[in-house]
Structures are given as C-alpha cells and as structure tokens.
Design a protein around this motif. Structure first.
Motif, PDB file in Angstrom:
ATOM      1  N   ALA A 156       0.785  -1.383  -0.153  1.00  0.00           N
ATOM      2  CA  ALA A 156      -0.134   0.196  -0.300  1.00  0.00           C
ATOM      3  C   ALA A 156       0.687   1.093   0.180  1.00  0.00           C
ATOM      4  CB  ALA A 156      -1.283   0.403   0.788  1.00  0.00           C
ATOM      5  N   PRO A 160      -0.924   2.793  -3.222  1.00  0.00           N
ATOM      6  CA  PRO A 160      -2.146   3.536  -3.035  1.00  0.00           C
ATOM      7  C   PRO A 160      -3.283   2.304  -3.685  1.00  0.00           C
ATOM      8  CG  PRO A 160      -1.101   5.498  -3.608  1.00  0.00           C
ATOM      9  CD  PRO A 160      -0.322   4.100  -4.632  1.00  0.00           C
ATOM     10  N   PRO A 161      -3.685   2.172  -2.499  1.00  0.00           N
ATOM     11  CA  PRO A 161      -4.830   1.028  -2.774  1.00  0.00           C
ATOM     12  C   PRO A 161      -6.346   1.849  -2.873  1.00  0.00           C
ATOM     13  CG  PRO A 161      -4.664   0.389  -0.427  1.00  0.00           C
ATOM     14  CD  PRO A 161      -3.229   1.145  -1.097  1.00  0.00           C
ATOM     15  N   SER A 180      -5.535   4.378   7.217  1.00  0.00           N
ATOM     16  CA  SER A 180      -3.844   4.734   6.782  1.00  0.00           C
ATOM     17  C   SER A 180      -2.999   5.616   7.167  1.00  0.00           C
ATOM     18  CB  SER A 180      -4.924   5.209   4.810  1.00  0.00           C
ATOM     19  OG  SER A 180      -5.591   6.236   5.817  1.00  0.00           O
ATOM     20  N   TYR A 187      -4.981   5.955   0.058  1.00  0.00           N
ATOM     21  CA  TYR A 187      -5.625   4.717  -0.869  1.00  0.00           C
ATOM     22  C   TYR A 187      -6.753   5.950  -1.335  1.00  0.00           C
ATOM     23  CZ  TYR A 187      -9.540   5.810   2.920  1.00  0.00           C
ATOM     24  OH  TYR A 187      -9.930   5.979   3.673  1.00  0.00           O
TER      25      TYR A 187
END
Length: 329
Positions: A156, A160-161, A180, A187
């Motif tokens: 991540a 960035p998920p 986060s 994200y």
C-alpha cells in the motif's frame, strides 16, 4: 445476560429477567404499556441493501418477534438503500408520530448527517435501544499476493490501494481512513450501498481490499475466497484465529465499533416507546439473540431509552472529531 452491558431507563426489566430465568414462553402479555399496544402491521425499514449488517439484524429481530409471538400483527421489512442510509432513514423520519415503523442503526446513522445536508440528524428519532457493537475486518482477495498485514502495508505504501466499504462516511470509511493515517499510506475509498455489490467488487478484483463486518464476509473467508488481514475489535473471534487485531499491530486508534441499535420515527407516543423497550428487553434474553451475537462476532452492549440517547450523543461527538480531523467533513 450473555455478559451484556445492560442499562434500562423508564421501564421495568425485572419481568423480562424473571420470565427468562423461569424458562417461560415469551408473549406480548409482558409489555402492555399503559394506554398502548400494537394493533397494526409493523413496517421495518432497512436503510441498506440485502446481506449487510442492518439487513441481518432486522431479519433476526423479525424472526425472534415472530417465534415468541412478541408482536401480535404482521411484520414487513423493506430495503430502502441509498445515500449511505439517508434514503431509508429519511423515509422513517417522514413517518413522524407513527408507532408502526422501526429501523436499525449503523455507523452511517451517525456519520451521514454529519457529512451530508439531510433533513434529519441522529437525534431527530425516537431512540429505543442499543443492542450490540459491530467491529470490522480488513480483507483482500485470496488470489492476491498479499499474505498478511505486513505485505499489505508494504504494498500500500508503494501502490495506493482502492479500498471498498459500505457507505460514504460509515464506520468502514472511518476505519479505513484512520488505519491509512496511522500506518502511513494513501488510498482511494470506494463506497457501496449494498454488501453484495461490495463483495462482488472484491471477488472480481475491481477493488484491492475492503473493510467489512466479519459476519458479512466470514463465509468467503472460510471458503478461501477472501483472506483476512486484521480485525478491529479487542478480542479476535475463534473463526478468525491467527488474524491479528489492530491493537496487536500497533494501530489500536483505528478501531471504531459500529452501533447496532433500534429507532422509531420522531414524535412517537411515549407509551409506544416504552412498549418497545420492554419488548426488546425480552428479545435480548432469547437464545436466538445470543446465537446471532456469536455468529456475527458482535460485542453485546445493550442500553435502553435515554441511556441509548446519551450513548448516541457521545458517539456523535467522537465521530465528528474523527471526521473533522481526517478531513471528511
């Protein structure tokens, strides 16, 4: 009662406890509040789509009411999803004074009016009971190369998920956002109104991960379709054995429980409110309720009437602080 935290305001709980302890059948005779008893069909609005936590809670409640004949008339449940709960709760809000409408609550019941310009807010309704608290689990598709939370964190921070959840500013969003920030990665949050849509998105890998209540995804975790990476609650349930808690990982501040409660429209007669407080006191004493709490990995936390109102006021302040600090509002 199942190690629950139980508070009750303005009504007598002794009758419910005595009936349960004696092993007697539960009937509507327990709660003939002065001046009111139900004589019409009960309508339950579910502010999200089928399969999610609000839906499961509502239908469990109906099953218990019907099995023990706690409600003497027909009961009809209707899913009214949209706007992170705004559509469904807006419908209930417009039933002002009508004692034949109920709805269940989630984090969106508190967060949505903080973020959106709704004609109602959390305090607009008649508060019946807080029944349980719901935690969240972070999951990925099992076909992902991510095997555990350390893998997720490393990935991540570089990629960035897209993380899915129910509602725009529900607990799912709050947990994803706080996690986060604490763990130090960016994200994109992708909101859904229905659990089925969210589940399909992760199965198809249209999103990279999701935050969900354990009860809504445990089947897919057990089948091997999803892999659980972390659990937000204090005590990891047996079904998630081996999955670390946020606290164990050093991110305990990201654990925000979702309130599972029961409300009615504004302006409902006090006698009807008391009837429902008495009735729910009986519901939470049944073995079916204990089974629901265990099966859905909930923490039982039962508070009635004014105590539930006080809980909501405190939670609103907490949510408002979190959402302001994270830039959501």
């Amino acid at each position: 009662m199942h190690n629950a935290k139980l508070k009750k305001t303005g009504t007598t709980l002794a009758t419910a406890i005595a009936v349960a302890a004696a092993g007697l059948s539960l009937t509507t005779s327990h709660a003939m509040a002065d001046g009111w008893e139900p004589e019409e069909q009960l309508n339950i609005t579910i502010a999200f789509g089928p399969g999610g936590g609000n839906d499961v809670l509502s239908r469990t409640l109906i099953d218990i009411l019907e099995k023990y004949e706690l409600y003497p008339e027909n009961i009809v449940a209707t899913n009214r999803p949209g706007g992170s709960g705004a559509v469904g709760w807006g419908y209930v809000f417009n039933q002002e004074g009508n004692p034949y409408h109920l709805s269940t609550t989630s984090g969106s019941f508190i967060a949505t009016p903080l973020q959106a310009d709704t004609p109602w807010d959390t305090m607009s309704f008649t508060h019946i009971a807080l029944m349980a608290a719901d935690d969240q689990v972070l999951v990925v598709n099992s076909e992902s190369d991510i095997q555990d939370f350390d893998d997720y964190l490393e990935w991540a921070r570089e990629n960035p998920p897209a993380v899915g959840g129910i509602g725009s500013v529900n607990n799912d969003f709050i947990v994803a956002q706080l996690l986060s920030q604490e763990a130090g990665y960016d994200y994109d949050y992708v909101p859904f109104n229905q659990q089925g849509e969210l589940t399909t998105a992760l199965l198809s890998r249209s999103i990279d991960a999701m935050v969900a209540t354990p009860g809504s995804v445990i089947g897919l975790i057990e089948s091997g379709d999803f892999r659980a990476l972390a659990f937000s609650g204090e005590t990891v349930p047996d079904a998630l054995e081996g999955v670390p808690s946020f606290a164990e990982l050093g991110y305990g501040d990201a654990a925000v429980a979702m309130p599972r409660g029961l409300i009615m429209p504004p302006g409902v007669p006090e006698e009807a409110r008391e009837w429902w407080i008495d009735t729910i006191a009986q519901v939470v004493e049944t073995p079916e309720w204990a089974e629901y709490v265990e099966a859905n990995f909930l923490t039982e936390n039962v508070q009635f009437g004014d105590d539930f109102t006080d809980f909501l006021e405190s939670t609103i302040n907490n949510f408002e602080t979190i959402l302001t600090e994270t830039g959501a509002i």
